[in-house]
Enzyme design. Structure first.
Site, PDB file in Angstrom:
ATOM      1  N   ASN A 143      36.773 -11.119  -0.814  1.00  0.00           N
ATOM      2  CA  ASN A 143      35.353 -11.425  -0.613  1.00  0.00           C
ATOM      3  C   ASN A 143      34.681 -11.771  -1.921  1.00  0.00           C
ATOM      4  O   ASN A 143      35.050 -11.290  -2.989  1.00  0.00           O
ATOM      5  CB  ASN A 143      34.639 -10.252   0.083  1.00  0.00           C
ATOM      6  CG  ASN A 143      33.946  -9.315  -0.886  1.00  0.00           C
ATOM      7  OD1 ASN A 143      32.837  -9.569  -1.342  1.00  0.00           O
ATOM      8  ND2 ASN A 143      34.637  -8.232  -1.237  1.00  0.00           N
ATOM      9  N   ILE A 188      30.954 -12.061  -1.844  1.00  0.00           N
ATOM     10  CA  ILE A 188      29.629 -12.100  -1.208  1.00  0.00           C
ATOM     11  C   ILE A 188      28.545 -12.320  -2.270  1.00  0.00           C
ATOM     12  O   ILE A 188      27.556 -12.999  -2.035  1.00  0.00           O
ATOM     13  CB  ILE A 188      29.352 -10.781  -0.428  1.00  0.00           C
ATOM     14  CG1 ILE A 188      30.465 -10.523   0.611  1.00  0.00           C
ATOM     15  CG2 ILE A 188      27.971 -10.798   0.225  1.00  0.00           C
ATOM     16  CD1 ILE A 188      30.579 -11.501   1.739  1.00  0.00           C
ATOM     17  N   GLY A 189      28.767 -11.720  -3.465  1.00  0.00           N
ATOM     18  CA  GLY A 189      27.821 -11.949  -4.554  1.00  0.00           C
ATOM     19  C   GLY A 189      26.522 -11.172  -4.432  1.00  0.00           C
ATOM     20  O   GLY A 189      25.443 -11.702  -4.690  1.00  0.00           O
ATOM     21  N   CYS A 200      29.595  -5.447 -11.994  1.00  0.00           N
ATOM     22  CA  CYS A 200      28.779  -6.658 -12.184  1.00  0.00           C
ATOM     23  C   CYS A 200      28.904  -7.188 -13.605  1.00  0.00           C
ATOM     24  O   CYS A 200      29.094  -6.421 -14.542  1.00  0.00           O
ATOM     25  CB  CYS A 200      27.314  -6.349 -11.941  1.00  0.00           C
ATOM     26  SG  CYS A 200      27.048  -5.248 -10.596  1.00  0.00           S
ATOM     27  N   GLY A 258      39.816   2.543  -0.975  1.00  0.00           N
ATOM     28  CA  GLY A 258      40.755   1.424  -1.095  1.00  0.00           C
ATOM     29  C   GLY A 258      41.761   1.449   0.042  1.00  0.00           C
ATOM     30  O   GLY A 258      42.674   2.283   0.041  1.00  0.00           O
ATOM     31  N   GLY A 259      41.567   0.590   1.041  1.00  0.00           N
ATOM     32  CA  GLY A 259      42.534   0.450   2.122  1.00  0.00           C
ATOM     33  C   GLY A 259      42.636   1.620   3.076  1.00  0.00           C
ATOM     34  O   GLY A 259      43.631   1.762   3.780  1.00  0.00           O
ATOM     35  N   GLY A 295      36.162   1.349   3.944  1.00  0.00           N
ATOM     36  CA  GLY A 295      35.524   0.053   3.694  1.00  0.00           C
ATOM     37  C   GLY A 295      35.904  -1.001   4.708  1.00  0.00           C
ATOM     38  O   GLY A 295      35.469  -0.949   5.859  1.00  0.00           O
TER      39      GLY A 295
HETATM   40  C1  LIG Z   1      32.473  -7.728   2.210  1.00  0.00           C
HETATM   41  C2  LIG Z   1      32.485  -6.671   1.152  1.00  0.00           C
HETATM   42  C3  LIG Z   1      31.316  -6.395   0.435  1.00  0.00           C
HETATM   43  C4  LIG Z   1      31.300  -5.415  -0.563  1.00  0.00           C
HETATM   44  N1  LIG Z   1      30.133  -5.137  -1.221  1.00  0.00           N
HETATM   45  C5  LIG Z   1      30.106  -4.158  -2.166  1.00  0.00           C
HETATM   46  C6  LIG Z   1      28.889  -3.819  -2.816  1.00  0.00           C
HETATM   47  O1  LIG Z   1      27.826  -4.378  -2.507  1.00  0.00           O
HETATM   48  N2  LIG Z   1      28.905  -2.849  -3.773  1.00  0.00           N
HETATM   49  C7  LIG Z   1      30.085  -2.188  -4.110  1.00  0.00           C
HETATM   50  O2  LIG Z   1      30.055  -1.317  -4.983  1.00  0.00           O
HETATM   51  N3  LIG Z   1      31.246  -2.471  -3.470  1.00  0.00           N
HETATM   52  C8  LIG Z   1      31.268  -3.435  -2.520  1.00  0.00           C
HETATM   53  N4  LIG Z   1      32.447  -3.715  -1.864  1.00  0.00           N
HETATM   54  C9  LIG Z   1      33.670  -2.966  -2.205  1.00  0.00           C
HETATM   55  C10 LIG Z   1      33.917  -1.842  -1.202  1.00  0.00           C
HETATM   56  O3  LIG Z   1      32.850  -0.914  -1.191  1.00  0.00           O
HETATM   57  C11 LIG Z   1      35.234  -1.119  -1.516  1.00  0.00           C
HETATM   58  O4  LIG Z   1      35.167  -0.564  -2.812  1.00  0.00           O
HETATM   59  C12 LIG Z   1      36.442  -2.048  -1.444  1.00  0.00           C
HETATM   60  O5  LIG Z   1      36.313  -2.928  -0.346  1.00  0.00           O
HETATM   61  C13 LIG Z   1      37.763  -1.280  -1.320  1.00  0.00           C
HETATM   62  O6  LIG Z   1      37.796  -0.486  -0.172  1.00  0.00           O
HETATM   63  P1  LIG Z   1      38.495  -0.965   1.223  1.00  0.00           P
HETATM   64  O7  LIG Z   1      39.867  -1.434   0.864  1.00  0.00           O
HETATM   65  O8  LIG Z   1      38.486   0.227   2.104  1.00  0.00           O
HETATM   66  O9  LIG Z   1      37.656  -2.080   1.768  1.00  0.00           O
HETATM   67  C14 LIG Z   1      32.487  -4.690  -0.865  1.00  0.00           C
HETATM   68  C15 LIG Z   1      33.659  -4.961  -0.129  1.00  0.00           C
HETATM   69  C16 LIG Z   1      33.678  -5.930   0.859  1.00  0.00           C
HETATM   70  C17 LIG Z   1      34.949  -6.187   1.620  1.00  0.00           C
END
Ligand SMILES: Cc1cc2nc3c(=O)[nH]c(=O)nc-3n(C[C@H](O)[C@H](O)[C@H](O)COP(=O)(O)O)c2cc1C
Length: 310
Positions: free
Chosen positions: A75, A77-78, A136, A249-250, A271
């Site tokens: 992703n 998304i920004g 960031c 993470g995952g 997540g």
């Molecule tokens: C679509 C998307 C948007 C995310 N937006 C943020 C965010 O705004 N701030 C942040 O700290 N992490 C953001 N993350 C990271 C997640 O919070 C998480 O750290 C990361 O996806 C790993 O966990 P997961 O494998 O369970 O998804 C985002 C992840 C995804 C997939």
């Protein structure tokens, strides 16, 4: 007897942050919580972490900015979000009526922006803590991520610490060359907890069009692919700091979550799994409870770090 799943994730903080259970939703994957309130009883979760919030509203990066891969999602998304003023006006009053604590994920381009966000959110009803997203780019220092450099992260956290009495958790990036040093610097700077990991830098190329798939060229990889990588980092960081570590993470199942907890995480975040199963976080919570009952584990504290040695 129902096992005790409660956990304190900010023991150094004056008010602390006592969670009823260790299951949180990861920032950016669960909106502001309100979007999921109709799908299941979100009040049962340990905490909700909202989308990254910046001083001004942001539209995020242009499409395409999300790509499914063999074992996860890229992703970019920004930091699309409504901005802190709208959050204070529209979201915090709703959260104030909730049982589940809400942690606000904050992001900025400069140390001053992080500081101002922390100041604006301090003492706000409905906001139980901050998660500082340091992945960031630091605009003033040429765009390298704050989180890659221990001294830069420490500067951000010291400023945030001065601006708020809220519990402060710092979300670490796995792309830092030495995440353990960053975690230690953050602890020294006054953080109450660390959460790890944010997504891993990743990319994909469209071979017919001959250009990167994601408009922003690279994005962050999350999902099942990163679980073993993130688990190893959680293991290392939990062995190096005294403040609570929150694993992410995952995580898609209770077994995934239990691995993190046994590696030393006091709590976990679900997540990307929410995209394929909107109630993934609740399923993880129910699975952890079931495992503890089956194994005769009375308190979560018995298993935090229980799998670190052979
Ligand atoms: C679509 C998307 C948007 C995310 N937006 C943020 C965010 O705004 N701030 C942040 O700290 N992490 C953001 N993350 C990271 C997640 O919070 C998480 O750290 C990361 O996806 C790993 O966990 P997961 O494998 O369970 O998804 C985002 C992840 C995804 C997939």
């Amino acid at each position: 007897m129902t096992p005790d799943l409660s956990v304190q994730i900010a023991p150094k903080n004056k008010t602390g942050l006592l969670l009823a259970n260790p299951v949180m939703t990861a920032s950016g994957t669960f909106g502001y919580g309100t979007e999921y309130a109709g799908l299941f009883d979100i009040q049962r979760l340990g905490a909700i972490i909202c989308k990254a919030t910046t001083l001004e509203p942001r539209e995020g990066n242009p499409q395409p900015r999300l790509l499914e891969t063999a074992s996860g999602v890229i992703n970019s998304i920004g930091l699309q979000n409504i901005g802190v003023k709208a959050l204070l006006k529209e979201k915090a009053p709703v959260w104030a009526g909730w049982k589940v604590p809400v942690i606000v994920n904050i992001a900025g381009d400069t140390v001053e922006e992080y500081k101002e966000l922390a100041r604006l959110l301090d003492g706000v009803k409905g906001v139980s803590g901050l998660e500082v997203n340091v992945s960031c780019p630091n605009v003033k220092a040429g765009g390298a991520a704050f989180g890659a450099d221990a001294a830069m992260v420490a500067e951000v956290i010291k400023a945030v610490r001065k601006a708020t009495s809220l519990p402060v958790m710092v979300k670490l990036t796995p792309d830092a060359p030495d995440i353990v040093t960053v975690a230690k610097a953050v602890e020294q700077a006054g953080a109450d907890a660390v959460s790890l990991v944010n997504s891993y830098k990743a990319m994909a190329i469209n071979i017919v069009a001959r250009h990167p798939v994601i408009t922003n060229t690279t994005g962050g990889l999350s999902g099942p692919a990163i679980k073993p990588l993130a688990l190893a980092l959680v293991y290392e960081v939990a062995g190096a700091v005294k403040i609570p570590v929150v694993g992410c993470g995952g995580i898609a199942t209770a077994e995934d979550a239990l691995e993190y907890i046994m590696a030393g995480a006091s709590a976990i975040q679900v997540g990307s799994a929410t995209y394929s199963n909107p109630r993934a976080a609740l399923d993880v919570l129910e699975g952890i409870t079931g495992f503890m009952e089956k194994e005769g584990i009375k308190s979560l504290k018995e298993i935090i770090g229980a799998g670190r040695g052979r």
